[in-house]
Design a protein around this motif. Structure first.
Motif, mmCIF file in Angstrom:
data_model
loop_
_atom_site.group_PDB
_atom_site.id
_atom_site.type_symbol
_atom_site.label_atom_id
_atom_site.label_comp_id
_atom_site.label_asym_id
_atom_site.label_seq_id
_atom_site.Cartn_x
_atom_site.Cartn_y
_atom_site.Cartn_z
ATOM 1 N N VAL A 58 4.117 -5.513 4.012
ATOM 2 C CA VAL A 58 3.315 -6.231 3.029
ATOM 3 C C VAL A 58 1.897 -6.347 3.579
ATOM 4 O O VAL A 58 1.677 -6.963 4.628
ATOM 5 C CB VAL A 58 3.886 -7.637 2.746
ATOM 6 N N TYR A 59 0.950 -5.743 2.875
ATOM 7 C CA TYR A 59 -0.465 -5.830 3.258
ATOM 8 C C TYR A 59 -1.074 -6.994 2.485
ATOM 9 O O TYR A 59 -1.234 -6.930 1.262
ATOM 10 C CB TYR A 59 -1.196 -4.536 2.927
ATOM 11 N N GLU A 60 -1.400 -8.059 3.178
ATOM 12 C CA GLU A 60 -1.847 -9.285 2.520
ATOM 13 C C GLU A 60 -3.361 -9.350 2.344
ATOM 14 O O GLU A 60 -3.855 -10.218 1.616
ATOM 15 C CB GLU A 60 -1.364 -10.497 3.323
ATOM 16 N N ASN A 61 -4.091 -8.457 2.993
ATOM 17 C CA ASN A 61 -5.555 -8.514 2.957
ATOM 18 C C ASN A 61 -6.107 -7.107 2.722
ATOM 19 O O ASN A 61 -6.484 -6.408 3.655
ATOM 20 C CB ASN A 61 -6.076 -9.108 4.272
ATOM 21 N N VAL A 62 -6.134 -6.707 1.461
ATOM 22 C CA VAL A 62 -6.618 -5.375 1.098
ATOM 23 C C VAL A 62 -8.081 -5.491 0.687
ATOM 24 O O VAL A 62 -8.419 -6.213 -0.261
ATOM 25 C CB VAL A 62 -5.782 -4.770 -0.047
ATOM 26 N N GLU A 63 -8.948 -4.809 1.383
ATOM 27 C CA GLU A 63 -10.390 -4.934 1.152
ATOM 28 C C GLU A 63 -10.756 -4.613 -0.294
ATOM 29 O O GLU A 63 -10.331 -3.604 -0.850
ATOM 30 C CB GLU A 63 -11.155 -4.009 2.101
ATOM 31 N N GLY A 64 -11.542 -5.509 -0.904
ATOM 32 C CA GLY A 64 -11.994 -5.300 -2.271
ATOM 33 C C GLY A 64 -10.999 -5.738 -3.323
ATOM 34 O O GLY A 64 -11.243 -5.571 -4.522
ATOM 35 N N HIS A 65 -9.859 -6.315 -2.896
ATOM 36 C CA HIS A 65 -8.815 -6.710 -3.840
ATOM 37 C C HIS A 65 -8.209 -8.045 -3.423
ATOM 38 O O HIS A 65 -8.171 -8.372 -2.240
ATOM 39 C CB HIS A 65 -7.708 -5.654 -3.898
ATOM 40 N N THR A 66 -7.723 -8.785 -4.398
ATOM 41 C CA THR A 66 -7.029 -10.041 -4.101
ATOM 42 C C THR A 66 -5.518 -9.858 -4.145
ATOM 43 O O THR A 66 -4.776 -10.727 -3.694
ATOM 44 C CB THR A 66 -7.423 -11.126 -5.122
ATOM 45 N N MET A 67 -5.069 -8.741 -4.676
ATOM 46 C CA MET A 67 -3.636 -8.477 -4.847
ATOM 47 C C MET A 67 -3.066 -7.836 -3.589
ATOM 48 O O MET A 67 -3.604 -6.856 -3.077
ATOM 49 C CB MET A 67 -3.442 -7.543 -6.051
ATOM 50 N N PRO A 68 -1.952 -8.370 -3.055
ATOM 51 C CA PRO A 68 -1.324 -7.721 -1.893
ATOM 52 C C PRO A 68 -0.618 -6.426 -2.300
ATOM 53 O O PRO A 68 -0.309 -6.211 -3.473
ATOM 54 C CB PRO A 68 -0.308 -8.765 -1.416
ATOM 55 N N VAL A 69 -0.365 -5.578 -1.314
ATOM 56 C CA VAL A 69 0.337 -4.317 -1.531
ATOM 57 C C VAL A 69 1.644 -4.334 -0.740
ATOM 58 O O VAL A 69 1.652 -4.667 0.449
ATOM 59 C CB VAL A 69 -0.519 -3.106 -1.092
ATOM 60 N N VAL A 70 2.737 -3.995 -1.408
ATOM 61 C CA VAL A 70 4.049 -3.900 -0.776
ATOM 62 C C VAL A 70 4.457 -2.438 -0.748
ATOM 63 O O VAL A 70 4.360 -1.743 -1.767
ATOM 64 C CB VAL A 70 5.112 -4.710 -1.542
ATOM 65 N N THR A 71 4.914 -1.972 0.403
ATOM 66 C CA THR A 71 5.332 -0.576 0.483
ATOM 67 C C THR A 71 6.513 -0.431 1.439
ATOM 68 O O THR A 71 6.906 -1.369 2.123
ATOM 69 C CB THR A 71 4.151 0.317 0.925
ATOM 70 N N ASN A 72 7.099 0.765 1.445
ATOM 71 C CA ASN A 72 8.222 1.124 2.309
ATOM 72 C C ASN A 72 9.481 0.299 2.023
ATOM 73 O O ASN A 72 10.266 0.016 2.919
ATOM 74 C CB ASN A 72 7.837 0.978 3.791
ATOM 75 N N ILE A 73 9.716 -0.011 0.748
ATOM 76 C CA ILE A 73 10.904 -0.811 0.414
ATOM 77 C C ILE A 73 12.180 0.023 0.459
ATOM 78 O O ILE A 73 13.279 -0.528 0.496
ATOM 79 C CB ILE A 73 10.779 -1.496 -0.964
ATOM 80 N N ALA A 74 12.043 1.360 0.436
ATOM 81 C CA ALA A 74 13.238 2.214 0.391
ATOM 82 C C ALA A 74 13.304 3.160 1.580
ATOM 83 O O ALA A 74 13.879 4.240 1.490
ATOM 84 C CB ALA A 74 13.275 3.004 -0.920
ATOM 85 N N GLY A 75 12.740 2.754 2.706
ATOM 86 C CA GLY A 75 12.697 3.629 3.865
ATOM 87 C C GLY A 75 13.687 3.277 4.959
ATOM 88 O O GLY A 75 13.607 3.819 6.066
ATOM 89 N N ASN A 76 14.642 2.393 4.659
ATOM 90 C CA ASN A 76 15.523 1.867 5.691
ATOM 91 C C ASN A 76 16.961 1.836 5.173
ATOM 92 O O ASN A 76 17.283 1.097 4.244
ATOM 93 C CB ASN A 76 15.047 0.447 6.061
ATOM 94 N N ARG A 77 17.849 2.639 5.773
ATOM 95 C CA ARG A 77 19.241 2.699 5.318
ATOM 96 C C ARG A 77 19.946 1.348 5.411
ATOM 97 O O ARG A 77 20.740 0.987 4.536
ATOM 98 C CB ARG A 77 20.025 3.726 6.144
ATOM 99 N N LYS A 78 19.657 0.612 6.448
ATOM 100 C CA LYS A 78 20.310 -0.680 6.626
ATOM 101 C C LYS A 78 19.993 -1.613 5.460
ATOM 102 O O LYS A 78 20.880 -2.305 4.942
ATOM 103 C CB LYS A 78 19.868 -1.307 7.951
ATOM 104 N N LEU A 79 18.739 -1.603 5.014
ATOM 105 C CA LEU A 79 18.352 -2.477 3.915
ATOM 106 C C LEU A 79 18.910 -1.991 2.587
ATOM 107 O O LEU A 79 19.310 -2.799 1.741
ATOM 108 C CB LEU A 79 16.823 -2.588 3.852
ATOM 109 N N LEU A 80 18.943 -0.683 2.377
ATOM 110 C CA LEU A 80 19.529 -0.159 1.144
ATOM 111 C C LEU A 80 21.014 -0.496 1.077
ATOM 112 O O LEU A 80 21.528 -0.862 0.015
ATOM 113 C CB LEU A 80 19.322 1.362 1.063
ATOM 114 N N ALA A 81 21.703 -0.372 2.212
ATOM 115 C CA ALA A 81 23.127 -0.734 2.246
ATOM 116 C C ALA A 81 23.312 -2.225 1.975
ATOM 117 O O ALA A 81 24.244 -2.627 1.265
ATOM 118 C CB ALA A 81 23.725 -0.357 3.600
ATOM 119 N N ALA A 82 22.418 -3.048 2.516
ATOM 120 C CA ALA A 82 22.508 -4.499 2.295
ATOM 121 C C ALA A 82 22.344 -4.839 0.817
ATOM 122 O O ALA A 82 22.963 -5.781 0.319
ATOM 123 C CB ALA A 82 21.458 -5.220 3.126
ATOM 124 N N CYS A 83 21.518 -4.074 0.111
ATOM 125 C CA CYS A 83 21.338 -4.296 -1.328
ATOM 126 C C CYS A 83 22.649 -4.104 -2.085
ATOM 127 O O CYS A 83 22.880 -4.737 -3.119
ATOM 128 C CB CYS A 83 20.281 -3.341 -1.885
#
Length: 372
Positions: A58-83
Motif C-alpha cells: 500500500v503506497y500511502e503517499n503518492v506524489e501529486g495525488h491524495t489517493m493511496p495505491v494498492v498493488t500486488n494483491i494476487a502475488g502470494n500463494r499463501k494469501l490466495l489460499a487463505a482467501c
C-alpha cells in the motif's frame, strides 16, 4: 448512505486488506515515503520479488495525488489460499472445484462507490494515480480495470481484465486481446452500428481477480456467479449508471462509459506477461462518461510484466485445469506446478506415482490437450 453490509465488506478489497493485516501482518507492507507514479510503484514490487518476498503493498503517499495505491494483491500463494480457507498445497484443487459451483448473485441498492459522482467536465482520468509501469509503455495504464458488459443478443454479462491505456481525460485505449466474450460482445454491437455500453471496476477482492480468469464455462453462466462460487455465497452487485450494468458493490471506483463502434486508434506498446513489450492490440476506444467512487477511495493497480501479481493467478488456473483433466484417467497424479517464471503458461510440472509403463507419456499428452 446506509451502513455497508458485512457481506459487501467481506467481498471487497478492504475486507481482504483487513484479513491480511489481522492474520498475516508480515505480508502487508505500507510505504509512507513519497513515491511517483512514474516507474516507482512497479519497480519496488520487482525488487521485493528479487529478495524473495511478495507482500501486498500500500503506497500511502503518492506524489501529486491524495489517493493511496494498492498493488500486488494476487502475488502470494499463501494469501490466495487463505482467501479460500485452504492450505497452500490445496489451492489449485480448491480453486477448480469451487469455480464449478455457480452461485446466483444478489443485487443490492446501496454501494459505497455511490458516494462521489463525477460527470461532464469533472471526469478526468488523469487525476487518478495511474502508474507508468515500464519506460517502454506508451502511456500510463490502468491494469486492474475489470470491464463489465452485456451480450447484445442474450443479455448475459461478463467481466474481465483488458489493458487500458490513458489517452486523455475521458478516453482510454483498450485491447480486447483475448478475443473471447468481450470481443464478441463488441463485435455484435458494432455490427448493428452501436457502441458497447460498459463499466470499468477498480478495487476488487483477489477472489474476483481469480474468478474472472476462468475461461471455460457455459455461455449462460455469469462470471459473477463463478466468483460467488469462490466466496461460497452470493456475490453482492449493484447497478451502475450505464444501462444498469451490474458491478461489484464493494468496489472502490466505477468508470462508466462505452466502447466506441467503428473507431480504432493506436494502443500500445505495453509491458505484457511474457516480459516483452506488446504492440498487438484490437485498438478499441473506451470513452468515460461518469466516475463514481468512495469518498476515501483507494486506487488498485496490478504490477505488469512478469510479476507474480500479473501471472500467479494464471498459474493457479492452469494447475487446477490440468489436475482436473489428469485425474479423470490417472488417479495417481499427485500435483501439478506451473512456474510463474515461464509466464504461467508455457511449462507444467506433473508429479505422479508411476504404476505402469506409458503413464507419464499419457499424462503429458493429456496436459497438452487441456483447454484453458
Amino acid at each position: 448512505m446506509k451502513t455497508i453490509s458485512t457481506e459487501i465488506t467481506r467481498q471487497s478489497l478492504r475486507g481482504f486488506l483487513s484479513m491480511v493485516e489481522r492474520d498475516f501482518p508480515e505480508e502487508l507492507l505500507r510505504i509512507r515515503a513519497p513515491v511517483r507514479t512514474h516507474l516507482d510503484i512497479t519497480s519496488l514490487v520487482f525488487e521485493l520479488e528479487r529478495a524473495g518476498r511478495s507482500p501486498v503493498v500500500v503506497y500511502e503517499n503518492v506524489e501529486g495525488h491524495t489517493m493511496p495505491v494498492v498493488t500486488n494483491i494476487a502475488g502470494n500463494r499463501k494469501l490466495l489460499a487463505a482467501c479460500l480457507g485452504v492450505e497452500t498445497a490445496n489451492l489449485p484443487t480448491a480453486f477448480r472445484e469451487r469455480c464449478q459451483k455457480y452461485i446466483p448473485c444478489e443485487v443490492v441498492k446501496d454501494a459505497p462507490w455511490q458516494e462521489v459522482v463525477l460527470e461532464g467536465d469533472q471526469v478526468d482520468l488523469t487525476k487518478l494515480p495511474i502508474p507508468l509501469h515500464f519506460s517502454v509503455d506508451a502511456a500510463p495504464y490502468i491494469t486492474a480495470g475489470q470491464i463489465a458488459a452485456r451480450d447484445p443478443l442474450t443479455g448475459v454479462d461478463t467481466t474481465g481484465f483488458h489493458r487500458l491505456m490513458v489517452k486523455g481525460k475521458n478516453r482510454l485505449g483498450v485491447s480486447l486481446h483475448s478475443r473471447r466474450r468481450m470481443h464478441e460482445f463488441h463485435r455484435r454491437a458494432e455490427e448493428r452500428g452501436h457502441a458497447l455500453p460498459a463499466a470499468i471496476t477498480l478495487g476488487i477482492h483477489p477472489l474476483h481477480y481469480m474468478g474472472s480468469m476462468v475461461y471455460a464455462y457455459p455461455p449462460q453462466v455469469r462470471k459473477f456467479e463463478i466468483i460467488g462460487g469462490l466466496f461460497g455465497e452470493p456475490y453482492r452487485l449493484a447497478r451502475s449508471g450505464v444501462q444498469d450494468i451490474e458491478v461489484p458493490a464493494g468496489a472502490e471506483i466505477i468508470i462508466e462509459g462505452e466502447i466506441l463502434a467503428h473507431v480504432r486508434e493506436p494502443e500500445g506498446p505495453f509491458s505484457e506477461f511474457t516480459g516483452y513489450a506488446s504492440y498487438r492490440s484490437t485498438q478499441n476506444v473506451f470513452v468515460a462518461h461518469r466516475i463514481r467512487m468512495r469518498r476515501d477511495a483507494m486506487y488498485h493497480s496490478i504490477v505488469s510484466g512478469m510479476s507474480q501479481d500479473h501471472i500467479l493467478v494464471s498459474c493457479v488456473t492452469r494447475e487446477g485445469e490440468i489436475l482436473n483433466t489428469l485425474r479423470r484417467n490417472l488417479p495417481n497424479v499427485i500435483a501439478v506446478h506451473v512456474p510463474h517464471r515461464t509466464c504461467g503458461a508455457f511449462l507444467a510440472i506433473v508429479k505422479m506415482k508411476k504404476t505402469a509403463q506409458g503413464e507419464p507419456q499419457q499424462a503429458i499428452m493429456a496436459a497438452l490437450g487441456t483447454e484453458f
